[in-house]
Design a protein around this motif. Structure first.
Motif, mmCIF file in Angstrom:
data_model
loop_
_atom_site.group_PDB
_atom_site.id
_atom_site.type_symbol
_atom_site.label_atom_id
_atom_site.label_comp_id
_atom_site.label_asym_id
_atom_site.label_seq_id
_atom_site.Cartn_x
_atom_site.Cartn_y
_atom_site.Cartn_z
ATOM 1 N N ARG A 487 21.599 -4.211 40.179
ATOM 2 C CA ARG A 487 21.993 -5.625 40.179
ATOM 3 C C ARG A 487 23.467 -5.806 39.879
ATOM 4 O O ARG A 487 24.025 -6.865 40.136
ATOM 5 N N TYR A 524 18.122 -10.291 44.923
ATOM 6 C CA TYR A 524 17.019 -9.851 44.074
ATOM 7 C C TYR A 524 17.553 -8.948 42.952
ATOM 8 O O TYR A 524 18.407 -8.095 43.188
ATOM 9 N N TRP A 526 16.239 -6.442 41.261
ATOM 10 C CA TRP A 526 15.806 -5.050 41.330
ATOM 11 C C TRP A 526 15.605 -4.437 39.945
ATOM 12 O O TRP A 526 16.355 -3.550 39.525
ATOM 13 N N VAL A 559 10.905 -10.395 46.573
ATOM 14 C CA VAL A 559 12.251 -10.187 47.111
ATOM 15 C C VAL A 559 12.660 -11.353 47.992
ATOM 16 O O VAL A 559 13.801 -11.837 47.925
ATOM 17 N N GLY A 562 13.084 -14.555 45.723
ATOM 18 C CA GLY A 562 13.980 -14.443 44.582
ATOM 19 C C GLY A 562 13.235 -14.694 43.287
ATOM 20 O O GLY A 562 12.076 -15.106 43.270
#
Length: 613
Positions: A487, A524, A526, A559, A562
């Motif tokens: 991220r 996203y 992650w 994903v 969001g």
């Protein structure tokens, strides 16, 4: 605007000074010291930061290629007069906390070239970058001696694409100017207003560049040639209609617009060559080239890219300009006549080294430098960041075949690994945070007797560690490499996608992505980092039945949509999943989905807004 809690130093500066002196001398700390301050001091010790650090004799050069600096300079220049006689220092850093710009001064304080915790310990810029909110650090909260009389407030600057942190803005002043207890830094409002103005300038510049790229995309398709519509959705619809037959690709190093015809011609190697051409065009922009009269057109003569051997096509490349500056390229592809000669596949770079973001290049560069010496190396980071894969890559092909791998998650005491480990072979220890007391003692003893052991250790911070494991981590801290989470390097997502996707079957196009899908992937967070991204990519490559680029609608729910605006209860999660399934079953028709669920359309719309569907 961002918010922050009052700094612990704002309530008891003298007691914190005493606590810091005791911490540095190894004595027990007094009661009541804020845990977050002690944790910051411990991190500085873990990173090997000397508390009496002095300014380096030769400061590293400041980055010159910075979209953040270009957008921020007009804003910051207007603030300089306000700092003239105010004994304050204004500092702008990039996402790696490298100092890009400074103005003003604080007596006895020279700005450092980099403000990362790994280099200078606890400070407000590093805290703001980590928490993504305004942060204040005062006096003895700092780890360095030279900052004991400094009070600072920092605000993160968010980039328009994906909301990633592009940098920080800091105002520092003498700690004696700190107001009453629990009052914010006197320049907190100034820092927040300046950061908001810089973010506005970044959004304005990003929006103009995107429209110019879309316009170049439509022009290259050979349709009407007029400017694109005012509405962004209309822009995309017009672009989609315009590229039915012509193979057109527009790139700027981050964004890609690829027509369906171009999709059938492209290979990962050709796309990589075009990406490199786009980046090169932006960095080697020659002065004096003439563009369109409005400054937003395509200049001549066209460039010639270096396509891989056997690509089977030719590409005409034109730079796209905005206000006379190259912001990307438009490529028109044409297949060569006759059969395409077969060439051996170009090996892909390992995923553990893939990425061009500043934070990732910095981490890999430091790891490569430390790996040259046959001494223990500690690789830290969140789960899924690729610690083990990078550690193996650092050993090289020959050493990888001989490496012994021990996993503390399966063998906490190392009873099976250490007795059978030949001393002349490297050892990779995974999940050091799972080590039991016997395993920690064995490793501490090994390092005491053989400090030059070829040992690579991966460690995932999280749960509190015991004193023995802390001693082991302290030994390894001087040769440690923290890997950034995905991220924090979202610009690497697009480079990771082709590296993570399985190779296509002969005659099949590679897996590619629409712009909307790429944006969703970059937004996203992650939580599982690269490992989670790899699972998503492989699942799509193996199970999708559609042709053409992957669209946003094909991505997993989490994903595609969001993160939710708020934490959802188990019941809400189930309700949200039922709504998404009904929408998919009825092709996105909300009226039919509402009827199938037995609720009114108004209720469905309200729930869609609440769940951000």
């Amino acid at each position: 605007m961002t918010t922050t809690e009052p700094s612990p130093a704002a309530t008891a500066l003298p007691s914190l000074r005493l606590a810091r002196e005791r911490f540095l001398s190894g004595r027990p700390l007094p009661c009541g010291v804020p845990e977050e301050v002690v944790a910051a001091w411990r991190r500085a010790r873990f990173f090997g930061v000397p508390h009496d650090l002095e300014e380096p004799a030769v400061a590293p050069p400041r980055p010159v290629e910075s979209a953040l600096l270009c957008a921020a300079r007009p804003v910051l220049d207007r603030l300089v007069p306000a700092l003239g006689a105010d004994r304050s220092l204004l500092v702008l850093t990039d996402e790696r906390l490298r100092v890009l710009w400074t103005a003003g001064s604080v007596p006895g304080l020279d700005p450092c070239p980099v403000l990362s915790e790994q280099e200078v310990g606890n400070n407000s810029a590093a805290l703001a970058l980590r928490t993504r909110r305004r942060a204040e650090v005062h006096g003895p909260e700092h780890f360095l001696d030279r900052w004991q009389d400094v009070s600072a407030v920092s605000v993160p600057v968010l980039a328009p694409e994906g909301g990633r942190v592009a940098g920080t803005l800091t105002v520092a002043s003498p700690a004696s100017r700190l107001g009453t207890a629990r009052s914010p830094h006197p320049h907190a409002a100034l820092a927040e207003a300046a950061a908001a103005a810089v973010e506005t300038e970044l959004r304005a510049r990003a929006g103009r560049a995107e429209r110019v790229l879309l316009d170049a995309y439509v022009r290259a398709a050979g349709k009407s040639g007029r400017a694109v519509a005012d509405d962004a959705a209309a822009d995309r619809a017009l672009a989609d209609r315009a590229v039915a037959d012509r193979a057109v690709v527009v790139l700027d190093g981050r964004n890609r617009l690829i027509s369906d015809s171009a999709q059938q011609l492209l290979t990962p190697e050709v796309l990589g060559a075009l990406e490199r051409t786009a980046v090169s065009a932006r960095h080697t922009d020659a002065a004096g080239e003439v563009g369109q009269p409005d400054g937003t057109g395509v200049s001549e003569p066209p460039m010639v890219p270096e396509l891989p051997e056997g690509a089977g096509l030719v590409a005409r490349i034109d730079p796209v300009r905005l206000d006379g500056v190259v912001i990307g390229i438009v490529a028109v592809l044409e297949p060569l006549a006759g059969p395409v000669p077969s060439v051996p596949a170009v090996p892909r770079p390992p995923c553990s080294l893939t990425g061009s973001s500043v934070s990732w290049r910095h981490a890999v560069g430091r790891a490569v430098e430390l790996a040259r010496s046959p001494e223990p190396l500690l690789v830290t980071g969140e789960r899924g960041t690729g610690k083990s894969a990078l550690a193996l890559e650092l050993l090289g092909t020959a050493a990888r075949a001989a490496v012994e791998i021990a996993d503390a998650a399966q063998d906490p005491g190392l009873e099976r690994a250490l007795p059978t480990w030949p001393a002349d072979r490297p050892l990779l220890l995974r999940h050091a945070e799972r080590l039991a007391q016997p395993g920690v003692a064995a490793l501490n003893s090994l390092l005491d007797t053989h400090p030059d052991t070829r040992l690579l250790v991966t460690y995932t911070p999280g749960a509190p560690v015991g004193p023995c494991l802390q001693r082991l981590l302290d030994k390894l801290s001087a040769r440690s490499v923290p890997l950034p989470p995905l991220r924090e390097r979202t610009e690497d997502v697009r480079e990771l996608l082709p590296a993570l996707a399985p190779r296509p079957a002969p005659g099949q196009p590679p897996l590619t992505w629409t712009l909307d899908a790429l944006r969703a992937l970059e937004r996203y967070p992650w939580p599982g980092n690269v490992t989670e991204l790899a699972h998503v990519v492989r699942a799509l490559a193996e199970h999708r039945r559609m042709s053409g680029p992957v669209r946003r609608a094909e991505l997993p729910d989490a994903v595609r949509e969001g993160p939710a605006a708020r934490p959802l209860s188990p019941m809400e999660h189930a309700e949200r999943a039922a709504i998404l399934e009904a929408l998919r079953r009825h092709g996105g028709n909300k009226a039919r989905a509402a009827a199938a669920l037995g609720i009114g359309r108004a209720t469905l719309y309200r729930k869609l807004r609440g769940y951000r569907v």
